[in-house]
Design an enzyme around this catalytic site. Structure first.
Site, short mmCIF file in Angstrom:
data_model
loop_
_atom_site.label_atom_id
_atom_site.label_comp_id
_atom_site.label_asym_id
_atom_site.label_seq_id
_atom_site.Cartn_x
_atom_site.Cartn_y
_atom_site.Cartn_z
CB THR A 1 -1.64 -0.49 -0.42
OG1 THR A 1 -1.03 -1.21 -1.50
CG2 THR A 1 -1.94 -1.43 0.72
CD GLU B 1 -2.31 -5.26 0.35
OE1 GLU B 1 -1.25 -5.74 0.78
OE2 GLU B 1 -2.39 -4.13 -0.16
CB THR C 1 1.36 1.48 -1.49
OG1 THR C 1 1.40 0.08 -1.32
CG2 THR C 1 0.80 2.10 -0.23
CD GLU D 1 1.45 -6.29 -2.17
OE1 GLU D 1 2.47 -6.93 -2.40
OE2 GLU D 1 1.41 -5.41 -1.30
N GLY E 1 5.69 1.99 -2.05
CA GLY E 1 6.92 1.34 -2.49
C GLY E 1 7.19 -0.03 -1.92
NE ARG F 1 -1.19 -5.78 5.48
CZ ARG F 1 -0.67 -5.76 4.28
NH1 ARG F 1 -1.20 -4.99 3.34
NH2 ARG F 1 0.38 -6.50 3.99
CB SER G 1 2.00 -3.86 5.91
OG SER G 1 2.19 -2.69 5.14
CB SER G 2 7.07 -2.38 4.31
OG SER G 2 7.71 -3.62 4.41
#
Length: 597
Positions: free
Chosen positions: A426, A447, A408, A428, A495, A110, A474-475
């Site tokens: 990703t 991000e 992403t 973002e 998504g 990340r 993040s998801s």
């Protein structure tokens, strides 16, 4: 524990001429490879959103590479053909199953905030700046983690070196790829801001115009950047000329002076780049229907939120209830899990994140008992306390749902030995910050806009406020499922925050409802994230169950498309299934090394 017939024979899974194309030497101006939503066979499998990337991954497997090698090669190719979703200007999460040890490990790649970032990063005069101005700026750019993720993944698990796995993507960038309708639409959506940056405009608006469907788009600057990484390693990025160019683009955004756009500079330094590290950490783990489900631990909220929701659903036999009740339970479990995610999950280096407690079955039971068959919970649902679970402690809370960009990309790979990679990466927003690093051919991420600009719930601590060196929540939810210690399936999706609900819906569709993996991925989707209205695709709303859900109290808001999942599954006879989208994003690309329906 409910017994589940998980190792299905899947006779219905194999249908039609679902084979992977043979990778051959491409002509100078190659046609787009065919897309297939499903492929079945031996020798390993690759699934991504892009046929060029999938072909490159299969070729790496055929040349003796393993799942880690192929995953990095696919990711590098996606940096060419899916540059608005991913690339070396961004970050992601890499989940790896090692067949030799039976272990699942993860890499947290990340992005991080620069050392100069503070809680007021996106405030001016005490008020949040406009969101779109934060997105298209140097202010929203985090220190990229993707190159370091590739380096570390190859070092830990790969057989090939970085130069070997980057070579196919470098060649693809030089010879170009065929523009499809999705790429043109995404370019059109970004056209106004892309025109503000000469380097972006020159690359993605050739001749000053939108690229035509069927035309070939080349990126020689990215090819040269990949060549530099191949020759000099990731040091060229984190402590070399590529990084120096990146920092200049962040601190002095290369905006056209004639553009009528506010583009704020960021405060990233070359020291921020030098100090970046990808983190090796334990995955999240829960048991569900006697399976082991592994995901990404915080700072991602994917593993904890998918895991909590599955724990909530564990008490219901989702195979036995009708589809309306299945969807009702899925939406309500998502709602309460998001309430807890928004309150408790952030970067564990900066705040106390109760990862184990969020994944405890007793906590899930205390939340699941809020759900009833004939009504919906009022929103927003108040978070529970995982440190001190109180059964059925209902209540509403103030606050707003945090925003995450909808883009992403996700790729899933398995090799002949049984190693598996589930990798979500990703930049973002679709198109990231909109800023291409001049002369380097890649977009910078935005991000840091995943941070909360202000506390989500007034009066409550927010673990996701900005901070120096901090990773925004993040998801992303790359997931691997084991049965009896061996891989059963792996999947993930793009998504934004809908990633969590897409993965949850796909998992329960496959494991509980008896759908094949490709059918579970294709199911019409809805995404409930602790808000009054549930986002739903048109096909979801067209189902008879949607009206029944509305009668219970669900309210829906139509959205064109949710997610673009990919996955792989191991069949009992040793074959691999690669599965991708049939229609979303123009359809995905699934392939296997040796097709055998």
């Amino acid at each position: 524990m409910l017994a589940r017939p998980v190792r299905l024979t899947l006779a219905a899974l194999v249908s039609g001429a679902l084979v992977a194309p043979t990778v051959q030497a491409a002509p100078a101006d190659p046609p787009e490879p065919p897309k297939r939503a499903e492929a079945v066979g031996y020798g390993g499998a690759v699934s991504s959103v892009d046929p060029y990337a999938t072909q490159i991954g299969l070729d790496v497997l055929r040349r003796g590479g393993n799942a880690a090698d192929a995953a990095v090669a696919v990711a590098a190719a996606l940096g060419v053909t899916e540059p608005y979703s991913a690339g070396i200007g961004g970050g992601g999460y890499f989940v790896h199953y090692d067949s030799a040890t039976g272990e699942v490990e993860t890499l947290d790649g990340r992005e991080t905030a620069p050392a100069a970032a503070r809680e007021d990063l996106f405030l001016e005069n005490g008020e949040p700046i406009p969101f779109d101005e934060a997105v298209t700026s140097g202010l929203g750019v985090g220190v990229p983690g993707t190159p370091m993720t590739w380096h570390d993944a190859l070092y830990r698990w790969g057989r090939m070196d970085l130069a070997e796995v980057l070579r196919p993507a470098e060649e693809l960038a030089r010879r170009g790829f065929v523009v499809d309708e999705t790429f043109r639409e995404q370019t059109a959506d970004n056209e106004e801001r892309f025109r503000a940056f000469p380097a972006t405009r020159d690359l993605f608006l050739p001749g000053g115009k939108l690229p035509e469907v069927g035309s070939t788009l080349r990126n020689p600057d990215l090819a040269d950047t990949y060549r530099a990484l191949a020759e000099r390693g990731v040091g060229a990025f984190y402590d070399g000329e590529i990084g120096a160019d990146l920092v200049r683009a962040v601190t002095a955004p290369p905006v056209d002076p004639a553009a009528d756009r506010t583009v704020r500079p960021g405060a990233m330094t070359t020291d921020d780049l030098r100090e970046y590290r990808a983190i090796v950490q334990d995955p999240t783990r829960i048991t569900y229907r006697e399976l082991e489900v592994y995901g990404m631990a915080p700072d991602s909220s994917g593993g904890t939120t998918v895991g909590e929701a599955l724990n909530v659903l564990e008490g219901t036999d989702l195979a036995a209830v009708d589809k309306t009740q299945y969807l009702h339970r899925f939406l309500e479990a998502s709602k309460v899990s998001f309430a807890d995610r928004n309150r408790w999950v952030g970067d564990p280096e900066f705040s106390d994140v109760p990862t184990e407690e969020l994944l405890d079955q007793d906590f899930a039971d205390s939340r699941g008992c809020l759900i009833t068959d004939d009504a919906v919970l009022p929103t927003p649902v108040a978070p529970g306390d995982p440190y001190d679970p109180q059964d059925c402690a209902a209540g509403a809370a103030e606050g707003t749902a945090p925003y995450e960009g909808p883009n992403t990309t996700h790729l899933t790979v398995a090799d002949a030995e049984g190693d598996v990679v589930s990798y979500t990466l990703t930049i973002e927003q679709t198109g990231g910050s909109g800023i291409v690093v001049p002369g380097r051919g890649f977009l910078l991420n935005n991000e840091l806009t995943d941070f909360s600009f202000t506390p989500v719930t007034p009066g409550q601590p927010d673990p996701n406020l900005p901070g120096p060196g901090k990773r925004p929540r993040s998801s992303m939810s790359p997931t691997i499922v084991l049965q009896d210690g061996e891989p059963l399936l792996a999947l993930g999706s793009p998504g934004g925050a809908t990633i969590i609900t897409t993965v949850l819906q796909s998992l329960t569709g496959r494991l509980d409802r008896g759908l094949s993996l490709v059918d579970a991925i294709a199911e019409p989707r809805a995404s409930q994230r602790n808000s009054a209205r549930t986002e739903a695709e048109p096909a979801f709303l067209a189902q008879p169950e949607a009206e029944k859900l509305q009668a219970i109290g669900h309210q829906f808001e139509e959205t064109d498309e949710i997610g673009a999942a990919t996955g792989v599954e191991r069949l009992p006879d040793g074959r691999w299934v690669a599965a991708a989208e049939r229609e979303r994003r123009g359809g995905g690309a699934a392939g296997v090394v040796v097709p055998r329906p």
